[in-house]
Design a protein around this motif. Sequence first.
Motif, PDB file in Angstrom:
ATOM      1  N   LEU A 506       0.380  94.099  25.359  1.00 21.75           N
ATOM      2  CA  LEU A 506      -1.069  94.005  25.210  1.00 21.75           C
ATOM      3  C   LEU A 506      -1.746  93.772  26.549  1.00 21.75           C
ATOM      4  O   LEU A 506      -2.754  94.410  26.872  1.00 21.75           O
ATOM      5  CB  LEU A 506      -1.420  92.865  24.236  1.00 21.75           C
ATOM      6  CG  LEU A 506      -2.908  92.619  23.988  1.00 21.75           C
ATOM      7  CD1 LEU A 506      -3.535  93.838  23.319  1.00 21.75           C
ATOM      8  CD2 LEU A 506      -3.118  91.385  23.128  1.00 21.75           C
ATOM      9  N   VAL A 507      -1.174  92.849  27.341  1.00 23.94           N
ATOM     10  CA  VAL A 507      -1.737  92.583  28.666  1.00 23.94           C
ATOM     11  C   VAL A 507      -1.678  93.837  29.528  1.00 23.94           C
ATOM     12  O   VAL A 507      -2.638  94.187  30.225  1.00 23.94           O
ATOM     13  CB  VAL A 507      -0.983  91.416  29.347  1.00 23.94           C
ATOM     14  CG1 VAL A 507      -1.386  91.297  30.821  1.00 23.94           C
ATOM     15  CG2 VAL A 507      -1.255  90.119  28.622  1.00 23.94           C
ATOM     16  N   HIS A 512      -4.903  98.007  32.155  1.00 25.66           N
ATOM     17  CA  HIS A 512      -4.880  99.379  32.676  1.00 25.66           C
ATOM     18  C   HIS A 512      -5.858 100.298  31.929  1.00 25.66           C
ATOM     19  O   HIS A 512      -5.726 101.520  31.986  1.00 25.66           O
ATOM     20  CB  HIS A 512      -3.464  99.952  32.596  1.00 25.66           C
ATOM     21  CG  HIS A 512      -2.513  99.328  33.573  1.00 25.66           C
ATOM     22  ND1 HIS A 512      -1.811  98.168  33.301  1.00 25.66           N
ATOM     23  CD2 HIS A 512      -2.171  99.684  34.846  1.00 25.66           C
ATOM     24  CE1 HIS A 512      -1.061  97.856  34.340  1.00 25.66           C
ATOM     25  NE2 HIS A 512      -1.270  98.750  35.286  1.00 25.66           N
ATOM     26  N   LEU A 513      -6.827  99.703  31.244  1.00 28.69           N
ATOM     27  CA  LEU A 513      -7.851 100.522  30.615  1.00 28.69           C
ATOM     28  C   LEU A 513      -8.680 101.242  31.678  1.00 28.69           C
ATOM     29  O   LEU A 513      -8.995 100.654  32.720  1.00 28.69           O
ATOM     30  CB  LEU A 513      -8.787  99.644  29.776  1.00 28.69           C
ATOM     31  CG  LEU A 513      -8.259  99.133  28.431  1.00 28.69           C
ATOM     32  CD1 LEU A 513      -9.214  98.101  27.855  1.00 28.69           C
ATOM     33  CD2 LEU A 513      -8.084 100.299  27.461  1.00 28.69           C
ATOM     34  N   PRO A 514      -9.033 102.498  31.449  1.00 31.85           N
ATOM     35  CA  PRO A 514      -9.932 103.175  32.400  1.00 31.85           C
ATOM     36  C   PRO A 514     -11.259 102.422  32.482  1.00 31.85           C
ATOM     37  O   PRO A 514     -11.867 102.100  31.467  1.00 31.85           O
ATOM     38  CB  PRO A 514     -10.122 104.559  31.770  1.00 31.85           C
ATOM     39  CG  PRO A 514      -8.956 104.735  30.849  1.00 31.85           C
ATOM     40  CD  PRO A 514      -8.623 103.374  30.346  1.00 31.85           C
ATOM     41  N   ALA A 519     -14.468  97.938  31.219  1.00 29.06           N
ATOM     42  CA  ALA A 519     -13.904  98.427  29.960  1.00 29.06           C
ATOM     43  C   ALA A 519     -13.196  97.304  29.211  1.00 29.06           C
ATOM     44  O   ALA A 519     -13.281  97.215  27.978  1.00 29.06           O
ATOM     45  CB  ALA A 519     -12.937  99.575  30.232  1.00 29.06           C
ATOM     46  N   PHE A 520     -12.529  96.444  29.961  1.00 28.04           N
ATOM     47  CA  PHE A 520     -11.828  95.322  29.338  1.00 28.04           C
ATOM     48  C   PHE A 520     -12.797  94.417  28.583  1.00 28.04           C
ATOM     49  O   PHE A 520     -12.541  94.011  27.448  1.00 28.04           O
ATOM     50  CB  PHE A 520     -11.087  94.523  30.414  1.00 28.04           C
ATOM     51  CG  PHE A 520     -10.428  93.279  29.908  1.00 28.04           C
ATOM     52  CD1 PHE A 520      -9.196  93.337  29.263  1.00 28.04           C
ATOM     53  CD2 PHE A 520     -11.036  92.044  30.065  1.00 28.04           C
ATOM     54  CE1 PHE A 520      -8.584  92.184  28.792  1.00 28.04           C
ATOM     55  CE2 PHE A 520     -10.435  90.885  29.599  1.00 28.04           C
ATOM     56  CZ  PHE A 520      -9.197  90.962  28.964  1.00 28.04           C
ATOM     57  N   ALA A 551      -4.568  88.736  30.618  1.00 32.55           N
ATOM     58  CA  ALA A 551      -5.118  90.023  31.048  1.00 32.55           C
ATOM     59  C   ALA A 551      -6.444  89.825  31.762  1.00 32.55           C
ATOM     60  O   ALA A 551      -6.724  90.473  32.781  1.00 32.55           O
ATOM     61  CB  ALA A 551      -5.299  90.946  29.841  1.00 32.55           C
ATOM     62  N   ALA A 552      -7.287  88.945  31.247  1.00 35.65           N
ATOM     63  CA  ALA A 552      -8.553  88.648  31.919  1.00 35.65           C
ATOM     64  C   ALA A 552      -8.313  88.067  33.307  1.00 35.65           C
ATOM     65  O   ALA A 552      -8.992  88.417  34.282  1.00 35.65           O
ATOM     66  CB  ALA A 552      -9.378  87.676  31.064  1.00 35.65           C
ATOM     67  N   HIS A 553      -7.325  87.179  33.389  1.00 33.88           N
ATOM     68  CA  HIS A 553      -6.993  86.589  34.697  1.00 33.88           C
ATOM     69  C   HIS A 553      -6.511  87.648  35.667  1.00 33.88           C
ATOM     70  O   HIS A 553      -6.861  87.629  36.853  1.00 33.88           O
ATOM     71  CB  HIS A 553      -5.926  85.509  34.502  1.00 33.88           C
ATOM     72  CG  HIS A 553      -5.532  84.823  35.765  1.00 33.88           C
ATOM     73  ND1 HIS A 553      -6.341  83.906  36.402  1.00 33.88           N
ATOM     74  CD2 HIS A 553      -4.408  84.930  36.539  1.00 33.88           C
ATOM     75  CE1 HIS A 553      -5.741  83.466  37.499  1.00 33.88           C
ATOM     76  NE2 HIS A 553      -4.569  84.075  37.601  1.00 33.88           N
ATOM     77  N   ALA A 554      -5.706  88.589  35.160  1.00 29.32           N
ATOM     78  CA  ALA A 554      -5.188  89.650  36.026  1.00 29.32           C
ATOM     79  C   ALA A 554      -6.305  90.528  36.571  1.00 29.32           C
ATOM     80  O   ALA A 554      -6.165  91.124  37.650  1.00 29.32           O
ATOM     81  CB  ALA A 554      -4.170  90.501  35.262  1.00 29.32           C
TER      82      ALA A 554
END
Length: 628
Positions: A506-507, A512-514, A519-520, A551-554
């Motif tokens: 999921l992360v 890696h969303l365009p 987008a995230f 994922a937000a942190h990344a």
Amino acid sequence: MSATALALPGRNAGTLTKGAVALNRAIMRMVAALAVALMVVETLVLFTGVVSRYYFHRPIVWSDELAQILFIWMTMFGVVLAMDRGEHMRLTAVVARFSRGSQLWLETMSLIIVLLFSWLVLMPGVEHMSAQMAITTPALSMPDGYRVAAIPVGFGLIIFSCLVRLASSCTLKASASCFAVAALTAYVLWYFAYDLQDLGNLNLVLFFFVLLGACVLGGVPIAFAFGIATLAYIVNIAEVPTSIVVSRFDEGVSHLILLAVPLFVLLGVLLQLSGMAKALIDFMSSLLGHIKGGLQYVLLGAMFLVSGISGSKVADMAAVAPALFPEMKKQGADENELAALLAASGAMTETIPPSLVLITVGAVCGVSISALFIGGLMPAFACTVVLGFVCWRRARRIQLKDVTRAPFSRILRTFIIALPVLVLPVLIRVCVIEGIATATEVATVGVVYVCLYSVIANFFIQRIALRTVYPLMVEAASLSGAILLIIGVATSMAWALTQSGFSHALVDFMTHLPGGATAFLAVSIVLFIVLGSVLEGIPAIVLFGPLIFPAAHALNINEVHYSMVIILAMGIGLFAPPLGIGFYAASAISKVNADLVIPRMWMYLAVLTVMVFVVAFIPWLSTGFLPQ
């Protein structure tokens, strides 16, 4: 979603002796008394710790440890009460569309799933208790097993209560068919277990979408739906001991910060009982009641000030609406419009500290509670202003009837009465931000403050019906247990999802969303609106927060900013028809037909959705006042 009782068929006295039913009632009375007593002792222990540390500079080293021991017992007694009273959160919108016979069968099935889950974790709970006996607590030097003994005791009481209800309320035919369906499902999963393991992460769809979805849509209490899906996955796919569910449950409900849940619920009960909310509304009404849309502004302002303190959106709305709606109707306001505004105001106040959702985010996602308290005010204020503009536009059509400006003497009198109420939210937030009390302890400060107010008000303002105190405290214990069970079981479910590799996938997908961070954030808003509608705020946070925050942190998104975005999104889902529990609660409190409110909701929801995107793409609204 609802917390209504499992409405089973009439009692069949021939299947169980009256003595067993009477015994169950006596046990539940004892459980209620113990839960209330533990809540009172918990409050006293933590408040004494605050006073000793802050005023006398002599910390009580064992206070937190004792509070944690009492907390898990209070939690499990609350879980038992919620089960006996039928107050565990569950989705009822789908079940309500079936025939009466089908509803009764599904209710029986729900009861059997609760019984099955409780039975499956009972012995692992005993084993976990035995293992913890070898661990000695540092301050009190007592075996930790005495603390976790609450888990098997709690689930044992649930088993007994379920058996009594099955025997006394359910038909033999319905019970037998439901047991057969449960047994057949378990056998099929066991028989094809090796084949399912070859499917990899597709198993997650089977267990956490199909099986979990069927349970939730069928009206199974959401905590037990989480639990049975997690157990099925662990037994058939993960091949780890079922004791892991109990240990993760213990971990999930043992966060000291979660002590704030029952304490803030208790604070909400006292606010309702003391009449503080009504005093606030009377003052604001005297200021604004004479202008067009004035009472709508009062409703928004009252929800802004009261929200977050009670720990329950239903309690917030129940405190505000009955005091305002009769006068608003006299002034020509449409009752369906009022219900829609009440629901919208509930949706936008989830970020106002000390909201339990904020506390839950801090506990399970590792975000600073103080930072969340600071960051939550401005997004809620911005949403309140925008809703106020919508109210102004709609109020232009209202013709006021026999409304006059309140005299200054009345404004002054209501202000003096409301002053202690206006001080309370400030007191709570200052205590946390200035380090006087932790987010866990600050509720006790509020409880003591409201108790002192109530004693004074009992002599000078209005007499308080003491006979209502105990039932309301029992209700608070039950609500706390329902919330904390979801947190505990969802922690086990989140662990299973993490071990499956889903969290990593999921992360990886989200980062890696365009479109990167933009987008995230957009996908997160849509995701949490849906989750808020289906799962409600706290379980959605506990389940998906630990998975998505990395994922937000990344993507270098500030954790406080991201928290505000997803909390506002979940608030919209919580109050969005046709599934949101908050929407139906607002309609019930307003005493109107929910179907007539839905057309009035869309404008408010559209405005709030726009505001969520505004907050998402203007981070300053969430982070501008954080210390650098």
